[in-house]
Design a protein around this motif. Structure first.
Motif, PDB file in Angstrom:
ATOM      1  N   MET A   1       0.837  -1.169  -0.026  1.00 29.65           N
ATOM      2  CA  MET A   1      -0.129  -0.048   0.171  1.00 29.65           C
ATOM      3  C   MET A   1       0.798   1.298  -0.009  1.00 29.65           C
ATOM      4  O   MET A   1       1.609   1.312   0.825  1.00 29.65           O
ATOM      5  N   ASN A   2       0.528   2.210  -1.007  1.00 27.71           N
ATOM      6  CA  ASN A   2       1.320   3.245  -1.014  1.00 27.71           C
ATOM      7  C   ASN A   2       1.182   4.458  -0.088  1.00 27.71           C
ATOM      8  O   ASN A   2      -0.073   4.045   0.780  1.00 27.71           O
ATOM      9  N   LYS A   3       1.746   5.332   0.165  1.00 28.57           N
ATOM     10  CA  LYS A   3       1.500   6.520   1.269  1.00 28.57           C
ATOM     11  C   LYS A   3       0.073   7.160   1.122  1.00 28.57           C
ATOM     12  O   LYS A   3      -0.579   7.350   2.182  1.00 28.57           O
ATOM     13  N   GLN A   4      -0.229   7.405  -0.008  1.00 27.37           N
ATOM     14  CA  GLN A   4      -1.648   8.109  -0.355  1.00 27.37           C
ATOM     15  C   GLN A   4      -2.826   7.297   0.061  1.00 27.37           C
ATOM     16  O   GLN A   4      -3.702   7.687   0.597  1.00 27.37           O
ATOM     17  N   LYS A   5      -2.608   6.051  -0.311  1.00 26.37           N
ATOM     18  CA  LYS A   5      -4.037   5.050  -0.224  1.00 26.37           C
ATOM     19  C   LYS A   5      -3.923   4.754   1.403  1.00 26.37           C
ATOM     20  O   LYS A   5      -4.901   4.703   2.147  1.00 26.37           O
ATOM     21  N   ALA A   6      -2.731   4.742   2.122  1.00 27.97           N
ATOM     22  CA  ALA A   6      -2.704   4.557   3.521  1.00 27.97           C
ATOM     23  C   ALA A   6      -3.271   5.641   4.460  1.00 27.97           C
ATOM     24  O   ALA A   6      -4.177   5.626   5.212  1.00 27.97           O
ATOM     25  N   ALA A   7      -3.087   6.907   3.915  1.00 27.76           N
ATOM     26  CA  ALA A   7      -3.613   8.089   4.417  1.00 27.76           C
ATOM     27  C   ALA A   7      -5.212   8.113   4.156  1.00 27.76           C
ATOM     28  O   ALA A   7      -5.977   8.527   5.130  1.00 27.76           O
ATOM     29  N   LEU A   8      -5.731   7.731   2.990  1.00 29.69           N
ATOM     30  CA  LEU A   8      -7.008   7.518   2.745  1.00 29.69           C
ATOM     31  C   LEU A   8      -7.791   6.552   3.476  1.00 29.69           C
ATOM     32  O   LEU A   8      -8.876   6.721   4.085  1.00 29.69           O
ATOM     33  N   LEU A   9      -6.950   5.567   3.801  1.00 28.43           N
ATOM     34  CA  LEU A   9      -7.584   4.487   4.706  1.00 28.43           C
ATOM     35  C   LEU A   9      -7.847   5.045   6.248  1.00 28.43           C
ATOM     36  O   LEU A   9      -8.838   4.811   6.924  1.00 28.43           O
ATOM     37  N   SER A  10      -7.045   5.785   6.715  1.00 27.18           N
ATOM     38  CA  SER A  10      -6.981   6.368   8.036  1.00 27.18           C
ATOM     39  C   SER A  10      -8.127   7.568   7.980  1.00 27.18           C
ATOM     40  O   SER A  10      -8.836   7.583   8.872  1.00 27.18           O
ATOM     41  N   ILE A  11      -8.311   8.323   6.944  1.00 28.72           N
ATOM     42  CA  ILE A  11      -9.505   9.219   6.729  1.00 28.72           C
ATOM     43  C   ILE A  11     -10.731   8.347   6.916  1.00 28.72           C
ATOM     44  O   ILE A  11     -11.588   8.861   7.961  1.00 28.72           O
ATOM     45  N   PHE A  12     -10.877   7.158   6.272  1.00 32.35           N
ATOM     46  CA  PHE A  12     -12.142   6.552   6.068  1.00 32.35           C
ATOM     47  C   PHE A  12     -12.359   5.816   7.655  1.00 32.35           C
ATOM     48  O   PHE A  12     -13.460   6.028   7.959  1.00 32.35           O
ATOM     49  N   SER A  13     -11.400   5.305   8.211  1.00 34.94           N
ATOM     50  CA  SER A  13     -11.438   4.442   9.558  1.00 34.94           C
ATOM     51  C   SER A  13     -12.126   5.934  10.648  1.00 34.94           C
ATOM     52  O   SER A  13     -13.108   5.410  11.311  1.00 34.94           O
ATOM     53  N   ASN A  14     -11.481   6.936  10.528  1.00 36.29           N
ATOM     54  CA  ASN A  14     -11.738   7.973  11.653  1.00 36.29           C
ATOM     55  C   ASN A  14     -12.970   8.278  11.401  1.00 36.29           C
ATOM     56  O   ASN A  14     -13.802   8.754  12.186  1.00 36.29           O
TER      57      ASN A  14
END
Length: 287
Positions: A1-14
């Protein structure tokens, strides 16, 4: 998983966790659960900042940013650390207010379930982000992961507090738990502030990285000495500047090849992009 996808995953979970925590906290009248919702709201804002900083920092260098945009990640990490402090301040305020005003907590079982689920989700997401942060050497992603990992600890703290509240039925346990949560948040914030400031003020690379650079230089017999090693970090990019002395009779072509070889080896040692500047000097220039 690249950095941008990881950041998007964090946004969704929060976003999902905020929804459930707010509903649970309001229905229960629990300051500790509402504090967790505040914490997650700050986490969401931090995740959004991390996403955009990572997006900007990945841009190539241009006329206005000849060394690239890596510092945006360092700024992001610092801002996220300040946001964690803000979350702690809000939680302390709500806790003290509840202590003086009093209040009861209802439907404690629902809060216990929400905190348990939140801790589990945040733990999984934070481990994914930490793995991605380590692989990409991203301070912004690491800060985001630390946000979520702190949320795990605080959710567990609130979980334990709610269980004690259910057993003892002592209302003050709720705000006291929230204050303990705030203490954990402050500790994480201080750690992140120190780390992000190190790169913002151009501190040298860690000793382990310096040792790796020296090992590369020491491996070349053509080098008679080196000095003025200067290093710093910009986002995931390491910047290395060093003066290297070679024998006077070494041709310009061979010296240039040596310089390219050292750059190549340093880039192999540090898989992330690095800026390497080598200033070659003849042996006779040593005084």
């Amino acid at each position: 998983m690249n950095k941008q996808k990881a950041a998007l995953l964090s946004i969704f979970s929060n976003t999902v966790l905020i929804f459930f925590k707010v509903i649970a906290g309001i229905s229960m009248g629990s300051v500790s659960v509402i504090s967790e919702a505040i914490h997650s709201s700050i986490d969401l804002l931090a995740s959004i900042i991390a996403f955009f900083s990572i997006k900007i920092s990945s841009k190539a260098e241009d006329n206005d940013h000849p060394f690239g945009h890596g510092k945006y990640e360092n700024v992001s990490g610092f801002v996220e650390a300040l946001l964690i402090l803000l979350a702690a301040a809000l939680i302390v305020y709500q806790s003290i207010k509840r202590m003086f005003e009093g209040g009861t907590v209802e439907n404690v079982s629902a809060g216990i379930l929400v905190m348990l689920i939140a801790a589990a989700i945040n733990f999984v997401i934070s481990m994914i982000l930490l793995k991605a942060a380590k692989r990409t050497d991203s301070i912004a992603l690491e800060a985001d992961a630390m946000h979520l990992l702190t949320d795990v600890y605080t959710s567990i703290g609130v979980f334990i507090g709610l269980i004690l509240l259910k057993i003892t039925n002592i209302p003050i346990i709720d705000p006291i738990t929230a204050l303990l949560v705030a203490t954990l948040i402050v500790k994480t914030s201080i750690t992140l502030i120190k780390k992000s400031l190190n790169d913002l003020v151009d501190s040298k690379l860690p000793d382990d990285d310096i040792s790796k650079i020296l090992n590369v230089l020491d491996s070349h017999l053509e080098i008679t000495m080196y000095h003025s090693l200067r290093t710093r970090k910009s986002g995931a990019t390491r910047e290395i500047n060093v003066n290297v002395h070679v024998f006077e009779n070494v041709s310009l072509v061979d010296a240039h090849r040596l310089s390219d070889k050292i750059e190549e080896e340093l880039n192999n040692v540090f898989p992330e992009e690095s800026y390497v500047m080598i200033h070659l000097e003849p042996e006779t220039s040593i005084k």
